[in-house]
Scaffold this motif. Structure first.
Motif, PDB file in Angstrom:
ATOM      1  N   ILE A  83       0.858  -1.130  -0.149  1.00 36.72           N
ATOM      2  CA  ILE A  83       0.093  -0.167  -0.071  1.00 36.72           C
ATOM      3  C   ILE A  83       1.105   1.164   0.142  1.00 36.72           C
ATOM      4  O   ILE A  83       1.836   1.434   0.735  1.00 36.72           O
ATOM      5  CB  ILE A  83      -0.894   0.176   1.076  1.00 36.72           C
ATOM      6  N   VAL A  84       0.704   2.220  -1.057  1.00 39.13           N
ATOM      7  CA  VAL A  84       1.569   3.516  -1.102  1.00 39.13           C
ATOM      8  C   VAL A  84       0.529   4.474  -1.250  1.00 39.13           C
ATOM      9  O   VAL A  84      -0.509   4.210  -1.738  1.00 39.13           O
ATOM     10  CB  VAL A  84       2.605   3.132  -2.147  1.00 39.13           C
ATOM     11  N   ASP A  85       0.925   5.646  -0.871  1.00 34.00           N
ATOM     12  CA  ASP A  85       0.110   6.889  -1.205  1.00 34.00           C
ATOM     13  C   ASP A  85       0.936   7.413  -2.360  1.00 34.00           C
ATOM     14  O   ASP A  85       1.757   8.196  -2.442  1.00 34.00           O
ATOM     15  CB  ASP A  85       0.256   7.784   0.069  1.00 34.00           C
ATOM     16  N   LEU A  86      -0.067   7.315  -3.645  1.00 34.71           N
ATOM     17  CA  LEU A  86       0.498   7.840  -4.981  1.00 34.71           C
ATOM     18  C   LEU A  86       0.657   9.069  -5.023  1.00 34.71           C
ATOM     19  O   LEU A  86       1.486   9.962  -5.698  1.00 34.71           O
ATOM     20  CB  LEU A  86      -0.469   7.576  -5.973  1.00 34.71           C
ATOM     21  N   LYS A  87      -0.454  10.024  -4.156  1.00 31.30           N
ATOM     22  CA  LYS A  87      -0.355  11.468  -4.149  1.00 31.30           C
ATOM     23  C   LYS A  87       1.015  12.145  -3.720  1.00 31.30           C
ATOM     24  O   LYS A  87       1.820  12.906  -4.193  1.00 31.30           O
ATOM     25  CB  LYS A  87      -1.641  12.211  -3.282  1.00 31.30           C
ATOM     26  N   ARG A 121      -4.397   5.338 -12.508  1.00 29.34           N
ATOM     27  CA  ARG A 121      -4.581   5.875 -13.901  1.00 29.34           C
ATOM     28  C   ARG A 121      -3.933   7.102 -13.992  1.00 29.34           C
ATOM     29  O   ARG A 121      -3.205   7.356 -14.703  1.00 29.34           O
ATOM     30  CB  ARG A 121      -5.742   5.857 -14.484  1.00 29.34           C
ATOM     31  N   LEU A 122      -4.375   8.004 -13.009  1.00 24.68           N
ATOM     32  CA  LEU A 122      -4.073   9.425 -13.050  1.00 24.68           C
ATOM     33  C   LEU A 122      -2.335   9.317 -12.616  1.00 24.68           C
ATOM     34  O   LEU A 122      -1.598  10.057 -13.483  1.00 24.68           O
ATOM     35  CB  LEU A 122      -4.505  10.400 -11.633  1.00 24.68           C
ATOM     36  N   ALA A 123      -1.891   8.658 -11.864  1.00 26.33           N
ATOM     37  CA  ALA A 123      -0.483   8.288 -11.550  1.00 26.33           C
ATOM     38  C   ALA A 123       0.303   8.174 -12.896  1.00 26.33           C
ATOM     39  O   ALA A 123       1.387   8.469 -12.993  1.00 26.33           O
ATOM     40  CB  ALA A 123      -0.282   7.494 -10.464  1.00 26.33           C
ATOM     41  N   HIS A 124      -0.213   7.358 -13.492  1.00 21.85           N
ATOM     42  CA  HIS A 124       0.380   6.730 -14.762  1.00 21.85           C
ATOM     43  C   HIS A 124       0.592   7.776 -15.794  1.00 21.85           C
ATOM     44  O   HIS A 124       1.759   8.144 -16.170  1.00 21.85           O
ATOM     45  CB  HIS A 124      -0.499   5.711 -15.412  1.00 21.85           C
ATOM     46  N   TYR A 125      -0.350   8.570 -15.729  1.00 19.25           N
ATOM     47  CA  TYR A 125       0.005   9.660 -16.913  1.00 19.25           C
ATOM     48  C   TYR A 125       0.710  10.854 -16.486  1.00 19.25           C
ATOM     49  O   TYR A 125       1.502  11.515 -17.076  1.00 19.25           O
ATOM     50  CB  TYR A 125      -1.408  10.186 -17.279  1.00 19.25           C
ATOM     51  N   SER A 163      -7.813  14.691 -11.103  1.00 12.00           N
ATOM     52  CA  SER A 163      -8.253  13.509  -9.979  1.00 12.00           C
ATOM     53  C   SER A 163      -9.609  13.461 -10.095  1.00 12.00           C
ATOM     54  O   SER A 163     -10.219  12.237 -10.033  1.00 12.00           O
ATOM     55  CB  SER A 163      -7.671  13.590  -8.742  1.00 12.00           C
ATOM     56  N   VAL A 164     -10.215  14.685 -10.239  1.00 12.72           N
ATOM     57  CA  VAL A 164     -11.795  14.492 -10.125  1.00 12.72           C
ATOM     58  C   VAL A 164     -12.295  13.971 -11.355  1.00 12.72           C
ATOM     59  O   VAL A 164     -13.036  13.373 -11.477  1.00 12.72           O
ATOM     60  CB  VAL A 164     -12.073  16.251 -10.329  1.00 12.72           C
ATOM     61  N   LEU A 165     -11.496  14.166 -12.659  1.00 12.06           N
ATOM     62  CA  LEU A 165     -12.250  13.772 -13.946  1.00 12.06           C
ATOM     63  C   LEU A 165     -11.783  12.193 -13.938  1.00 12.06           C
ATOM     64  O   LEU A 165     -12.705  11.543 -14.349  1.00 12.06           O
ATOM     65  CB  LEU A 165     -11.120  14.148 -15.169  1.00 12.06           C
ATOM     66  N   MET A 175     -14.630  10.636 -11.566  1.00 13.33           N
ATOM     67  CA  MET A 175     -15.727  10.677 -12.374  1.00 13.33           C
ATOM     68  C   MET A 175     -15.967   9.279 -13.556  1.00 13.33           C
ATOM     69  O   MET A 175     -16.990   8.670 -13.269  1.00 13.33           O
ATOM     70  CB  MET A 175     -15.693  11.916 -13.095  1.00 13.33           C
ATOM     71  N   PHE A 176     -14.807   9.292 -14.108  1.00 14.46           N
ATOM     72  CA  PHE A 176     -15.036   7.966 -14.961  1.00 14.46           C
ATOM     73  C   PHE A 176     -15.055   6.646 -14.154  1.00 14.46           C
ATOM     74  O   PHE A 176     -15.546   5.816 -14.730  1.00 14.46           O
ATOM     75  CB  PHE A 176     -13.825   8.161 -16.117  1.00 14.46           C
ATOM     76  N   GLU A 177     -14.274   6.594 -13.067  1.00 18.25           N
ATOM     77  CA  GLU A 177     -14.397   5.383 -12.447  1.00 18.25           C
ATOM     78  C   GLU A 177     -15.753   5.209 -11.800  1.00 18.25           C
ATOM     79  O   GLU A 177     -15.982   4.159 -11.576  1.00 18.25           O
ATOM     80  CB  GLU A 177     -13.394   5.530 -11.011  1.00 18.25           C
ATOM     81  N   ALA A 178     -16.610   6.019 -11.611  1.00 18.95           N
ATOM     82  CA  ALA A 178     -17.954   5.950 -11.061  1.00 18.95           C
ATOM     83  C   ALA A 178     -18.779   5.613 -12.224  1.00 18.95           C
ATOM     84  O   ALA A 178     -19.781   5.129 -11.981  1.00 18.95           O
ATOM     85  CB  ALA A 178     -18.283   7.223 -10.236  1.00 18.95           C
ATOM     86  N   ALA A 179     -18.521   6.073 -13.491  1.00 19.60           N
ATOM     87  CA  ALA A 179     -19.386   5.759 -14.596  1.00 19.60           C
ATOM     88  C   ALA A 179     -18.939   4.765 -15.222  1.00 19.60           C
ATOM     89  O   ALA A 179     -20.130   4.160 -16.260  1.00 19.60           O
ATOM     90  CB  ALA A 179     -19.178   7.146 -15.113  1.00 19.60           C
TER      91      ALA A 179
END
Length: 595
Positions: A217-221, A259-263, A484-486, A489-493
């Motif tokens: 477990i890591v904190d990517l942020k 996904r965010l961390a990757h980009y 991260s918001v975007l 949003m996609f994760e929920a949708a």
């Protein structure tokens, strides 16, 4: 200038002046006279007005867009399959062009003069297959290299091709499980009802746990923040170690954080190596054909209501303003493919007393090559074809040049027409004071140009972002929060395995991340500001805000509440219609007049 005076080919479906209160529309059931085999369906009026009582109007907002994209794909498939995304091309050219001329210490380049392009019905020739053979006058002497298929072998192959394209369009604009109900028919199944089943997501998570019982477990942020600090201080060892750890725990197919961390890792690596512009232009130059564009757009419109609600707001404001006027002129900064206008055209065609004469001036950044206005002209041809179907007199003028170099003479404004200036979410790509200084600020120049046209209405949509800071670490933190918001949003949708979601995240969000994080100076063209900052700019330029239309606001709120995920929000803040996710404002749109 010769106007396109077009004849009707089908019954009109939409109406501009209506009278049924918005709340009663929740229970409205209507039938379409043109679709005899279809049963009654429920939905909303989106004909360009606030209310509707016509029982023959199908209340499906994107009915017209469906036809428009269908014609675009079926009529130009061979051409579009071999063309890259219009937005990618112009943004890449804009960035590389500016950096190139900065190196040479020259002034901003001038492009070849773009003469007005007025649609001529003679130039729209439709063959039996439905393909539009469009040959510009200046290229009549050139031979178009197109492969001609043998007539005997067209049957099965063409039928399969049409079936695949129509299936894609159904996914884009129809609700899951029904070909009779539009995607924006909110009383039918919601896009979030079927794609994301909580029990399915729970089972998916349980399967992943069984496959990977032990996971660090890591904190990517925190890792990304430390990596950004190491990049800023040019600490090579720390950057390499942190990037290695981040990549170990990130993936373009993981959860939203991964996904965010990757980009972001790609962007940080490119910034540290000094290859940000190379990576950005390489992504921009990758050929994305029409089918890929439709797939990416499918993900976007099914996942969030932002574009749909913005178009509804804008078109209804225009429809109400143009009521009774014989002439309407729309100047569209950032027209791209013109997806916003089919619904308005269809609504104008049913206006009591007949449609007005419609003139659209489409403005966008130039494309690479010797014909920088080609794509903007093609948009005009498609819109002209649509106007022809609905008997709306039409003229089109294409302008492809840097927006701050457009002169008022280029816009050909007449005093006897209703003038609307429309700019949705593209002024963020025009440079601000931090690039060229306060004297020659292109962003201010564009607003002054719009002010000088004395428009009856200026509709301004903005991406609400504060990741335009000149200091890298500040910009990185704001960009992380915004993107991260975007991804959340996609994760929920959408499902994680959705290939179209992956395509959109890579080609749209991923490219923007690269430009924001890895590019500087004139190479960085993604420069959003908050809507409150734009409020100050607009007022300083001589505009005053138009009070929010309460009926439109009430209707949009009801649509978002009924048709989309509960965490989407829409509200009125200072006469801006703000849209967002979990309280975070992502988009804002408002209307303005000269003070």
């Amino acid at each position: 200038m010769h106007a396109c005076i077009l004849t009707p080919t089908m019954n009109t479906l939409l109406q501009l002046q209506c009278s049924t209160p918005a709340q009663t529309m929740l229970k409205t059931t209507v039938t379409s006279p043109n679709l005899e085999k279809k049963k009654k369906k429920k939905g909303w009026c989106s004909c360009g007005c606030t209310e509707c009582d016509d029982p023959n109007v199908p209340h499906d907002y994107f009915e017209a867009v469906l036809d428009y994209i269908n014609d675009m794909l079926m009529g130009e498939e061979d051409e579009l399959m071999n063309k890259s995304s219009m937005y990618h091309d112009c943004s890449a050219l804009q960035a590389t062009e500016k950096s190139f001329y900065d190196v040479l210490a020259q002034t901003q380049p001038t492009f070849p003069d773009q003469s007005e392009y007025v649609c001529d019905p003679v130039m729209i020739r439709v063959s039996l297959r439905g393909k539009k053979n469009r040959q510009p006058p200046e290229c009549d002497h050139e031979q178009h290299r197109r492969s001609n298929k043998v007539a005997g072998g067209l049957g099965d192959e063409e039928e399969l091709m049409k079936t695949e394209v129509m299936t894609m369009i159904d996914k884009l604009l129809l609700c899951p499980g029904s070909v009779e109900v539009g995607l924006h028919d909110e009383l039918a199944c919601c896009p979030f009802d079927n794609p994301v089943n909580p029990s399915n997501l729970l089972a998916e998570k349980q399967r992943r746990k069984r496959v990977n019982p032990v996971k660090e477990i890591v904190d990517l942020k925190i890792l990304l923040t430390h990596c950004a600090q190491a990049v800023s201080s040019n600490n090579k060892l720390a950057v390499e170690n942190l990037l290695e750890k981040i990549r170990k725990h990130s993936s373009p197919r993981g959860d939203s954080d991964e996904r965010l961390a990757h980009y972001l890792a790609d962007a940080l690596e490119a910034r540290f190596a000094g290859t940000g512009m190379d990576l950005y232009t390489n992504l921009a130059s990758s050929k994305i054909n029409a089918c890929d564009i439709v797939k990416a757009y499918q993900v976007y419109v099914s996942a969030c209501p932002f574009k749909k609600m913005s178009n509804i707001y804008a078109n209804k404001m225009i429809g109400n303003l143009a009521r009774g006027s014989p002439k309407l002129h729309i100047i569209d900064f950032g027209i791209l493919y013109g997806f916003q206008w089919p619904c308005l055209i269809q609504g104008l065609s049913a206006r009591p007393g007949g449609p007005p004469s419609l003139r659209i001036t489409g403005i966008d950044f130039p494309q690479p090559g010797f014909r920088p206005a080609e794509r903007v002209e093609e948009t005009g041809l498609r819109l002209a074809d649509y106007c022809k179907r609905f008997n709306v007199p039409f003229e089109y003028h294409a302008i492809a040049k840097p927006w701050d170099s457009v002169k008022i003479e280029d816009l050909q404004i007449n005093n006897d027409e209703i003038l609307v200036v429309n700019c949705l979410y593209r002024l963020r790509n025009v440079f601000d004071e931090t690039v060229l200084g306060t004297v020659d600020c292109p962003r201010e120049s564009v607003l002054k140009l719009i002010k000088s046209t004395k428009p009856d209405l200026f509709i301004h949509g903005v991406v609400n972002g504060s990741y335009n800071a000149p200091f890298f670490l500040t910009r990185f933190r704001e960009a992380y929060f915004n993107f991260s918001v975007l991804f959340d949003m996609f994760e929920a949708a959408l499902h994680r395995e959705d290939e179209e979601r992956l395509l959109f995240e890579k080609e749209v969000i991923g490219r923007e991340v690269i430009n924001v994080i890895a590019c500087e100076g004139t190479k960085r063209i993604e420069r959003p500001e908050t809507y409150k900052q734009w409020q100050v700019r607009n007022e300083r330029a001589g505009f005053k805000v138009v009070p929010m239309n309460r009926d439109i606001m009430k209707e949009v709120k009801a649509k978002v509440k009924i048709g989309f995920h509960k965490d989407f929000m829409v509200d009125n803040d200072g006469d801006w219609m703000v849209q967002g996710w979990k309280g975070r404002v992502i988009y804002a749109i408002s209307s303005w007049k000269t003070a």
